[in-house]
Enzyme design. Structure first.
Site, PDB file in Angstrom:
ATOM      1  N   HIS A  79       0.897  -1.487  -0.057  1.00 34.96           N
ATOM      2  CA  HIS A  79       0.259  -0.275  -0.216  1.00 34.96           C
ATOM      3  C   HIS A  79       0.771   1.431   0.238  1.00 34.96           C
ATOM      4  O   HIS A  79       1.906   0.861   0.025  1.00 34.96           O
ATOM      5  CB  HIS A  79      -1.020  -0.079   1.534  1.00 34.96           C
ATOM      6  N   CYS A  94       3.613  -4.122   6.790  1.00 37.69           N
ATOM      7  CA  CYS A  94       3.166  -4.102   5.365  1.00 37.69           C
ATOM      8  C   CYS A  94       4.515  -3.780   4.596  1.00 37.69           C
ATOM      9  O   CYS A  94       5.364  -3.922   4.627  1.00 37.69           O
ATOM     10  CB  CYS A  94       1.803  -3.501   5.058  1.00 37.69           C
TER      11      CYS A  94
END
Length: 147
Positions: free
Chosen positions: A111, A122
């Protein structure tokens, strides 16, 4: 057909394949540590990621930041589970996760995000790269993460 984006400052090399002019950055394909099944490839030790198609780099390398101590990004082979263009983290104070592409059951995703600090696992990308990964990847696509 997709085209590899040249590295900044790299000379563009061209070749003709089946009558099509193909442009790639010199050495870009050789530097991706993933096999031909990967649609997304991450090298955590180098802090880079690529989009791929049948072993050929189609985008990248791009700079990424991944999980820090206590929140390491998992290494291995995964599949894209789902995408959410305007995701907000339930686990981390409603933090925005634009162009989220989830690839683990534990909530790890590609992301858009700050690449100057570590994440909670992430893989953070620039705005342009996150949008490209979001457009290119679909549920079921293979993701490989190496250290």
């Amino acid at each position: 057909m997709r085209f590899a984006r040249p590295l900044a400052g790299a000379a563009l090399t061209t070749a003709t394949v089946a009558g099509l002019l193909i442009g790639t950055a010199p050495g870009a394909a050789a530097s991706a540590p993933c096999d031909a099944t990967a649609r997304a490839c991450v090298d955590l030790s180098e802090g880079t990621a690529w989009l791929m198609d049948r072993g050929e780099v189609t985008y990248g390398p791009v700079r990424v930041t991944a999980g820090g101590q206590g929140h390491r990004t998992p290494v291995g082979r995964f599949s894209v589970t789902y995408k959410d263009d305007d995701h907000r983290s339930r686990a981390y104070d409603d933090a925005p996760m634009p162009h989220a592409v989830f690839f683990t059951r534990g909530g790890v995703a590609f992301h858009e995000g700050d690449r100057d600090s570590r994440s909670h696992g992430c893989v953070r990308l620039s705005a342009d790269a996150a949008a490209a990964f979001y457009r290119a990847l679909q549920p079921g696509d293979a993701v490989q993460v190496h250290r």
